[in-house]
Scaffold this motif. Structure first.
Motif, PDB file in Angstrom:
ATOM      1  N   THR A 188     -46.137 -49.131  36.921  1.00 40.57           N
ATOM      2  CA  THR A 188     -46.421 -47.720  36.737  1.00 40.57           C
ATOM      3  C   THR A 188     -45.716 -47.333  36.091  1.00 40.57           C
ATOM      4  N   ILE A 189     -46.753 -46.755  34.464  1.00 40.80           N
ATOM      5  CA  ILE A 189     -45.927 -45.799  34.093  1.00 40.80           C
ATOM      6  C   ILE A 189     -46.696 -44.589  33.477  1.00 40.80           C
ATOM      7  N   ARG A 190     -45.678 -43.399  32.890  1.00 42.10           N
ATOM      8  CA  ARG A 190     -46.680 -41.859  32.715  1.00 42.10           C
ATOM      9  C   ARG A 190     -46.388 -41.802  31.656  1.00 42.10           C
ATOM     10  N   TRP A 191     -47.620 -41.017  31.317  1.00 42.27           N
ATOM     11  CA  TRP A 191     -47.137 -40.387  29.262  1.00 42.27           C
ATOM     12  C   TRP A 191     -48.441 -39.583  28.934  1.00 42.27           C
ATOM     13  N   ARG A 192     -47.844 -38.709  28.230  1.00 47.10           N
ATOM     14  CA  ARG A 192     -48.249 -37.329  27.957  1.00 47.10           C
ATOM     15  C   ARG A 192     -48.383 -37.192  26.595  1.00 47.10           C
ATOM     16  N   MET A 193     -49.154 -36.809  25.343  1.00 43.36           N
ATOM     17  CA  MET A 193     -49.192 -36.468  24.634  1.00 43.36           C
ATOM     18  C   MET A 193     -49.581 -34.918  24.593  1.00 43.36           C
ATOM     19  N   GLN A 194     -49.164 -34.198  23.274  1.00 40.34           N
ATOM     20  CA  GLN A 194     -48.884 -33.112  23.236  1.00 40.34           C
ATOM     21  C   GLN A 194     -48.859 -32.427  21.939  1.00 40.34           C
ATOM     22  N   LEU A 195     -50.196 -31.985  21.475  1.00 41.26           N
ATOM     23  CA  LEU A 195     -50.098 -31.099  19.700  1.00 41.26           C
ATOM     24  C   LEU A 195     -50.437 -29.843  20.042  1.00 41.26           C
ATOM     25  N   HIS A 196     -49.572 -29.135  18.973  1.00 35.35           N
ATOM     26  CA  HIS A 196     -50.297 -27.861  18.411  1.00 35.35           C
ATOM     27  C   HIS A 196     -50.407 -27.600  16.969  1.00 35.35           C
ATOM     28  N   ILE A 197     -51.427 -26.950  16.216  1.00 33.76           N
ATOM     29  CA  ILE A 197     -51.919 -27.015  15.177  1.00 33.76           C
ATOM     30  C   ILE A 197     -51.653 -25.572  15.199  1.00 33.76           C
ATOM     31  N   LYS A 198     -51.634 -24.997  14.107  1.00 33.00           N
ATOM     32  CA  LYS A 198     -51.882 -23.685  13.810  1.00 33.00           C
ATOM     33  C   LYS A 198     -52.839 -23.797  11.632  1.00 33.00           C
ATOM     34  N   VAL A 199     -53.666 -23.329  12.146  1.00 32.94           N
ATOM     35  CA  VAL A 199     -54.749 -23.023  10.817  1.00 32.94           C
ATOM     36  C   VAL A 199     -54.834 -21.319  10.492  1.00 32.94           C
ATOM     37  N   ASP A 200     -54.623 -20.797   9.471  1.00 32.56           N
ATOM     38  CA  ASP A 200     -55.386 -20.380   8.590  1.00 32.56           C
ATOM     39  C   ASP A 200     -56.588 -20.535   7.990  1.00 32.56           C
ATOM     40  N   PRO A 201     -57.772 -20.245   8.334  1.00 31.04           N
ATOM     41  CA  PRO A 201     -58.741 -20.462   7.759  1.00 31.04           C
ATOM     42  C   PRO A 201     -59.404 -19.756   6.394  1.00 31.04           C
ATOM     43  N   ASP A 202     -58.194 -18.741   6.199  1.00 32.92           N
ATOM     44  CA  ASP A 202     -58.648 -17.815   4.588  1.00 32.92           C
ATOM     45  C   ASP A 202     -57.857 -18.598   3.480  1.00 32.92           C
ATOM     46  N   LYS A 203     -57.392 -19.380   3.967  1.00 33.67           N
ATOM     47  CA  LYS A 203     -56.611 -20.477   2.580  1.00 33.67           C
ATOM     48  C   LYS A 203     -57.102 -21.452   2.534  1.00 33.67           C
ATOM     49  N   PRO A 204     -57.011 -22.022   1.193  1.00 33.62           N
ATOM     50  CA  PRO A 204     -58.030 -23.205   0.194  1.00 33.62           C
ATOM     51  C   PRO A 204     -58.355 -24.977   1.065  1.00 33.62           C
ATOM     52  N   LEU A 205     -59.102 -25.010   0.958  1.00 33.66           N
ATOM     53  CA  LEU A 205     -58.887 -26.662   1.770  1.00 33.66           C
ATOM     54  C   LEU A 205     -57.986 -27.431   1.544  1.00 33.66           C
ATOM     55  N   GLY A 206     -57.353 -28.002   2.738  1.00 32.57           N
ATOM     56  CA  GLY A 206     -56.162 -29.116   1.926  1.00 32.57           C
ATOM     57  C   GLY A 206     -54.478 -27.255   2.234  1.00 32.57           C
ATOM     58  N   GLN A 207     -55.250 -26.378   2.345  1.00 33.37           N
ATOM     59  CA  GLN A 207     -53.617 -26.050   2.633  1.00 33.37           C
ATOM     60  C   GLN A 207     -53.583 -25.003   4.021  1.00 33.37           C
ATOM     61  N   ARG A 208     -54.817 -25.562   5.117  1.00 33.35           N
ATOM     62  CA  ARG A 208     -54.433 -24.234   6.000  1.00 33.35           C
ATOM     63  C   ARG A 208     -53.651 -24.343   7.315  1.00 33.35           C
ATOM     64  N   ALA A 209     -53.748 -26.181   7.318  1.00 31.73           N
ATOM     65  CA  ALA A 209     -53.103 -26.911   8.573  1.00 31.73           C
ATOM     66  C   ALA A 209     -51.718 -27.053   8.697  1.00 31.73           C
ATOM     67  N   VAL A 210     -51.017 -27.056   9.469  1.00 29.92           N
ATOM     68  CA  VAL A 210     -49.401 -26.879   9.960  1.00 29.92           C
ATOM     69  C   VAL A 210     -49.174 -27.611  11.374  1.00 29.92           C
ATOM     70  N   LEU A 211     -48.311 -28.511  11.741  1.00 28.80           N
ATOM     71  CA  LEU A 211     -48.473 -28.339  12.751  1.00 28.80           C
ATOM     72  C   LEU A 211     -47.875 -27.900  13.282  1.00 28.80           C
ATOM     73  N   ASN A 212     -47.701 -27.793  14.522  1.00 29.87           N
ATOM     74  CA  ASN A 212     -46.068 -27.066  15.333  1.00 29.87           C
ATOM     75  C   ASN A 212     -45.696 -27.807  16.387  1.00 29.87           C
ATOM     76  N   GLU A 213     -44.394 -27.198  16.768  1.00 33.09           N
ATOM     77  CA  GLU A 213     -44.103 -28.139  17.974  1.00 33.09           C
ATOM     78  C   GLU A 213     -44.720 -28.460  19.284  1.00 33.09           C
ATOM     79  N   PRO A 214     -44.955 -29.898  19.806  1.00 37.71           N
ATOM     80  CA  PRO A 214     -43.581 -30.612  19.493  1.00 37.71           C
ATOM     81  C   PRO A 214     -43.894 -31.760  18.501  1.00 37.71           C
ATOM     82  N   VAL A 215     -43.381 -31.631  17.254  1.00 37.82           N
ATOM     83  CA  VAL A 215     -43.431 -32.703  16.497  1.00 37.82           C
ATOM     84  C   VAL A 215     -43.260 -34.171  16.411  1.00 37.82           C
ATOM     85  N   ALA A 216     -42.358 -34.320  17.622  1.00 37.33           N
ATOM     86  CA  ALA A 216     -41.943 -35.327  18.203  1.00 37.33           C
ATOM     87  C   ALA A 216     -42.588 -35.665  19.612  1.00 37.33           C
TER      88      ALA A 216
END
Length: 262
Positions: A188-216
């Motif tokens: 039996t294995i247990r695992w988890r995937m978490q992510l949080h992406i912050k987005v600034d919709p006012d920025k130009p396409l290609g510069q809007r999204a930033v990956l927040n913690e957890p990176v790993a």
């Protein structure tokens, strides 16, 4: 001596004779990648969860057929896409959300209850005269698309401001007798995937999204004591067919955007 010999010579049943020689599991170390190449959707790709097992089955004396492989179930899902002060879209598994079930099948939707039937399973057809030694492996990751605009609006004006995802899974290495449905949980294995992406919709396409913690990601756990497989993890529907996309506005009633497939 007679007693010892008789015990030693007595043929073992399948449960006692199958041996898991090795089990490895991990989540890749690379961070989630973000793709802003589309003016309609943001795409992201998470690192892969991987599980690998090497199994030995001594000769099977009877006319038995056993399949050994991976079964996976989702135990928990939070998947929210926030659109500023407008509200949020949410992928939901209603029965899991409402605590009506413990887990839901994460099968490929064809080969229930197995996660897949290529590298994920191996079938032993008895009688066999020699040891059968084989490997079974699987991998899983997320690669969704999230609209820049509010999903219930005709406008494609970018308003997406954040993505939050937190999902937990249990993955079992299992042997199943095809005739009797006898089921043996081997690991039996247990695992988890978490992510949080912050987005600034006012920025130009290609510069809007930033990956927040957890990176790993947290690395998976191989449990010292096996857990039983909940009934819903073995049967239809699977998570992909049962999930619903909801729009939950800041003001007003929730709206079903995409209903379940079953």
């Amino acid at each position: 001596m007679g007693c010892l010999q008789s015990i030693r010579c007595k043929p073992k049943n399948f449960r006692d004779s199958i041996i898991v020689l090795e089990v490895n599991t991990s989540i890749d170390s690379n961070p989630t990648s973000i793709d802003e190449s589309s003016s309609v959707v943001l795409r992201y790709r998470t690192p892969h969860f991987r599980a690998y097992a090497r199994v030995l089955v001594p000769p099977v004396s009877g006319k038995e057929t056993w399949t050994i492989g991976w079964i996976q179930a989702c135990n928990h899902m939070e998947f929210y896409n926030t659109y500023g002060n407008k509200g949020m879209s949410s992928w939901e598994l209603p029965d899991l959300r409402d605590c009506k079930i413990q887990a839901i099948s994460d099968s490929d939707g064809v080969n229930y209850p197995w996660y897949g039937n290529t590298t994920e399973t191996c079938t032993i057809v008895g009688p066999t005269k020699k040891d059968s030694k084989f490997t079974v492996s699987m991998n899983d990751n997320f690669y969704p698309s999230v609209t820049w605009g509010v999903p219930v609006s005709d406008s494609n004006v970018p308003q997406l401001s954040s993505i939050h995802r937190d999902q937990s899974f249990t993955t079992w290495l299992v042997a199943i007798n095809q005739a009797t449905s006898e089921t043996l949980v081997l690991q039996t294995i247990r695992w988890r995937m978490q992510l949080h992406i912050k987005v600034d919709p006012d920025k130009p396409l290609g510069q809007r999204a930033v990956l927040n913690e957890p990176v790993a990601q947290e690395q998976p756990q191989i449990l010292g004591k096996n857990e039983p497989i909940p009934p819903n993890a073995m049967v239809k529907p699977n998570a992909n067919d049962a999930q619903v996309l909801m729009w939950r506005p800041k003001n007003g009633d929730p709206v079903v955007v995409i209903p379940p497939k079953y």
